[in-house]
Enzyme design. Sequence first.
Site, PDB file in Angstrom:
ATOM      1  N   THR A  47       0.848  -1.195   0.000  1.00  0.00           N
ATOM      2  CA  THR A  47       0.000   0.000   0.000  1.00  0.00           C
ATOM      3  C   THR A  47       0.880   1.240   0.000  1.00  0.00           C
ATOM      4  O   THR A  47       1.939   1.257   0.632  1.00  0.00           O
ATOM      5  CB  THR A  47      -0.948   0.017   1.218  1.00  0.00           C
ATOM      6  N   HIS A  82       2.860 -11.575  14.210  1.00  0.00           N
ATOM      7  CA  HIS A  82       3.985 -12.116  14.977  1.00  0.00           C
ATOM      8  C   HIS A  82       3.755 -13.572  15.392  1.00  0.00           C
ATOM      9  O   HIS A  82       4.686 -14.230  15.899  1.00  0.00           O
ATOM     10  CB  HIS A  82       4.223 -11.255  16.226  1.00  0.00           C
TER      11      HIS A  82
END
Length: 417
Positions: free
Chosen positions: A326, A378
Amino acid sequence: MIIEIKVPSPGESITEVEIASWLVNDGDVVNKDQELAEIESDKATLTLNADKAGKIKILVEAEQAVAVGEIACTIDTSVAPAEPVETPAAPSAEVSETKEEVKPSEKKAVSEELSKVKVTPVAQNLMEEEGWTVEDVINGLHRISKKEIGAIKEAGENVAASAGVPAGLSAQPKEREQNRQKMTSLRKKLSARLVAVKQETAMLTTFNEVDMTNIMAMRKKYQNLFVEKHGVKLGFMSFFIKASALAMQKHAMVNSMIDGDEIVTPNYVDVSVAVQTPKGLMVPVIRNTESMSLAQIEDTLKQLAVKARAGKISLDEMTGGTFTVTNGGVFGSMLSTPLINPPQSAILGMHNIVERPMAVNGKVEIRPIMYTALSYDHRIIDGKDSVGFLVTLKKMLENPELMLSGGDELQKLVLDL
């Protein structure tokens, strides 16, 4: 004959859509294949087209939810569209009549509004010599310069000051109004997905900076040749998409996703590219970027962006991405923490390019710098892969020739090291 126009299906999993707006009125006579309405689902925007020409009868109101397969309108094919009639152009006034010269004394009176315009004595004398009115002068102004704007601004500030109002403030307060509009299906679905990302992922963001000197020099040097050969401009996005796909050869977990109790790692890189449209954010997918050239990426990106902004993009063209890029820099963003696009596990954020002082070989130089951000889940991507991915990306962007070797130093490849 009456034919029925039913709501099409945007995809297998979608059972309900919304008629965003009708592009014609009830009772209009439409042509075959004419666009009748815009249909919004939680994933894409489609158009409803006329199968035949005839008179339309609308059965579903705009901004109303409707089931897939339901009849949205009918067309009476017995009513045919009218043939266009060409009307001969009327003779111009200059041909039919002789233009009479208007004497200065016969010029029309100045309107009440223009009579309030202040005219200096010198200007008044010049106008009288030419036989001009204030209206003639204003009509003859084809260009407004800084001088005129400054004069008007100064006059306005003087009036405000004389009325006891500080300069720059209006004496009359604006009306206190609010504008309300219903959220579209696309916007509601996007809102739900964004909230889910924050709740369902262990999202972290890591940052780095990229010196864009070499890429900018390459674009400047070869842009004309690139356009001449490939028919499309060379932008920054293709460099980032290609470098990302190559960096994943060393850091494959960035291209992975969670599926139940399994981690799925494709051997291909399908990059979703965030595109801002009037209907909201859409993310069309460029497939197999790891095997595409910069020109192929630019061409595909251009086609998908045009279709997305026109609301013509299909559901297939927006599904199946493995990684997202993006670019908030087009709106002036310096830094951001982009949200992951599920079920993907990572998203790369690009930002604006700003000249900043940098230490280069012990000296301070001004370089065009872009900050990059990688948001990642994560749960499956460790710091080693996230940071390593950005470092490899940075290396290839600052030295574009390394894209030929996937980020490895060319001298090491020559020495087989």
